[in-house]
Design an enzyme around this catalytic site. Structure first.
Site, PDB file in Angstrom:
ATOM      1  N   LYS A   1      15.499  30.045  58.948  1.00  0.00           N
ATOM      2  CA  LYS A   1      14.613  30.874  58.116  1.00  0.00           C
ATOM      3  C   LYS A   1      13.915  30.011  57.057  1.00  0.00           C
ATOM      4  O   LYS A   1      12.717  30.160  56.802  1.00  0.00           O
ATOM      5  CB  LYS A   1      15.424  32.007  57.451  1.00  0.00           C
ATOM      6  CG  LYS A   1      15.843  33.083  58.449  1.00  0.00           C
ATOM      7  CD  LYS A   1      16.843  34.104  57.889  1.00  0.00           C
ATOM      8  CE  LYS A   1      17.299  35.024  59.032  1.00  0.00           C
ATOM      9  NZ  LYS A   1      18.269  36.050  58.632  1.00  0.00           N
TER      10      LYS A   1
ATOM     11  N   GLN B   1      22.317  37.913  53.924  1.00  0.00           N
ATOM     12  CA  GLN B   1      22.703  37.478  55.261  1.00  0.00           C
ATOM     13  C   GLN B   1      24.047  38.090  55.648  1.00  0.00           C
ATOM     14  O   GLN B   1      25.002  38.088  54.878  1.00  0.00           O
ATOM     15  CB  GLN B   1      22.764  35.936  55.301  1.00  0.00           C
ATOM     16  CG  GLN B   1      22.928  35.349  56.680  1.00  0.00           C
ATOM     17  CD  GLN B   1      21.726  35.597  57.604  1.00  0.00           C
ATOM     18  OE1 GLN B   1      20.591  35.740  57.153  1.00  0.00           O
ATOM     19  NE2 GLN B   1      21.978  35.667  58.899  1.00  0.00           N
TER      20      GLN B   1
ATOM     21  N   ASP C   1      14.468  43.049  55.732  1.00  0.00           N
ATOM     22  CA  ASP C   1      15.315  43.128  56.927  1.00  0.00           C
ATOM     23  C   ASP C   1      15.273  44.547  57.515  1.00  0.00           C
ATOM     24  O   ASP C   1      15.743  44.761  58.637  1.00  0.00           O
ATOM     25  CB  ASP C   1      16.774  42.807  56.567  1.00  0.00           C
ATOM     26  CG  ASP C   1      17.243  41.463  57.083  1.00  0.00           C
ATOM     27  OD1 ASP C   1      16.671  40.974  58.079  1.00  0.00           O
ATOM     28  OD2 ASP C   1      18.187  40.916  56.501  1.00  0.00           O
TER      29      ASP C   1
HETATM   30  N1  GUN Z   1      22.897  38.251  60.648  1.00  0.00           N
HETATM   31  C1  GUN Z   1      22.489  38.090  61.930  1.00  0.00           C
HETATM   32  N2  GUN Z   1      21.189  38.452  62.064  1.00  0.00           N
HETATM   33  C2  GUN Z   1      20.773  38.851  60.837  1.00  0.00           C
HETATM   34  C3  GUN Z   1      19.533  39.329  60.335  1.00  0.00           C
HETATM   35  O1  GUN Z   1      18.539  39.486  61.051  1.00  0.00           O
HETATM   36  N3  GUN Z   1      19.516  39.613  58.996  1.00  0.00           N
HETATM   37  C4  GUN Z   1      20.617  39.466  58.195  1.00  0.00           C
HETATM   38  N4  GUN Z   1      20.492  39.800  56.910  1.00  0.00           N
HETATM   39  N5  GUN Z   1      21.780  39.031  58.633  1.00  0.00           N
HETATM   40  C5  GUN Z   1      21.856  38.724  59.952  1.00  0.00           C
END
Ligand code: GUN
Length: 295
Positions: free
Chosen positions: A49, A93, A119
């Protein structure tokens, strides 16, 4: 021969488009990523990211909380970011470290200001999606899958889409999205999970099969209809003694045995993963311009 749905390539193309859009606005979107603990997969996801953010000129700040971070420390971090006018998008996350109150992750997601919830996990954004309201942030993996299929001219409208896995992050929001009256959605959706009986009987009726259960090579060719589209969301680390690292990434689909059957299939890595990241930056840009998704 199956078409390989190359998410890495599409994410790179989308990065160029997004970078130009951001340049035209003259202001930099800002994303804050809260990470607690040291989950191995999360380390990789977050690194990707940050790299993509740099490519598209999104300013990304990583707020690292320790493995032993308390519920209140995580709440306080989100509250501070909600109140910070320079921050346009916030993600926490997942997974968070396990705490006695297992529902606290839900509270954390719900605490994020809906206008910064890039998200799309908060009750407000999920609720709007359920109601068919378009002014919400779409969860990034479902949004990425839809974009990858649409950009490859794969029609979902009227098709039978079978999803394996009902997680909050992928399967459940994806099932809601694809059943809505949105562009290239309008699918007949079956959501399968750990208690589904006669799974192969169901998956063999799928025009599009989307697998998100976190079990390496779970889907074999006996579960796939000839000509189906197969989307593999799995990112499993499995042992591989031929590699210096001792491990390799492997999807939920047994690619080598399944791809002959399919009209199109996503690889792992390089399929859904990069699309999730691309959609996160898309959402962050939307948040910075105060627009929401119009599918
Ligand atoms: N953990 C695995 N995929 C994601 C995601 O797309 N967003 C977040 N916040 N955590 C994750």
């Amino acid at each position: 021969m199956a078409t390989i749905l190359d998410g890495k390539k599409l994410a790179a193309e989308l990065a160029e488009e997004l970078k130009s859009k951001i340049a035209r606005t003259g202001s930099r979107p800002k994303l804050a990523i809260v990470m607690a603990g040291n989950d191995g997969a999360s380390e990789i996801y977050v690194r990707n990211k940050l790299i993509y953010a740099k490519q598209v000129d999104v300013s990304a700040e990583l707020i690292r909380l320790g493995r032993s971070a308390s519920q209140n420390e995580i709440f306080d971090a989100v509250a501070a970011l909600n109140a910070d006018d320079t921050v346009h998008g916030i993600i926490v996350q997942s997974p968070l470290p396990p705490l006695p109150d297992r529902s606290y992750q839900d509270h954390v997601f719900d605490m994020i200001n809906a206008d910064k919830d890039v998200d799309g996990f908060s009750a407000i954004n999920i609720g709007k999606l359920c109601n068919g309201q378009r002014d919400c942030f779409l969860s990034c993996t479902p949004y990425g899958i839809l974009t990858l299929l649409t950009r490859n001219n794969i029609t979902l409208t009227g098709q039978h889409v079978v999803i394996i896995g009902r997680s909050r992050i992928v399967g459940r929001p994806l099932s809601i999205l694809l059943s809505q009256k949105f562009e290239n959605c309008n699918a007949t959706v079956t959501l399968c999970h750990s208690e589904s009986k006669n799974l192969a009987d169901i998956t063999k009726t799928a025009d599009a099969l989307i697998v998100a259960i976190g079990k390496p090579k779970f889907v074999g060719k006996e579960m796939v209809k000839d000509g189906a589209v197969v989307v593999d969301v799995g990112m499993n680390s499995v042992r591989d003694s031929t590699r210096a690292s001792g491990s390799k990434l492997c999807g939920d689909v047994d690619f080598d045995n399944v791809h002959h059957r399919c009209s199109a299939i996503t690889p792992v890595p390089g399929g859904v993963g990069p699309m999730t990241v691309a959609m996160l930056m898309q959402n962050t840009f939307q948040a910075s311009t105060k627009l929401t998704v119009d599918k």
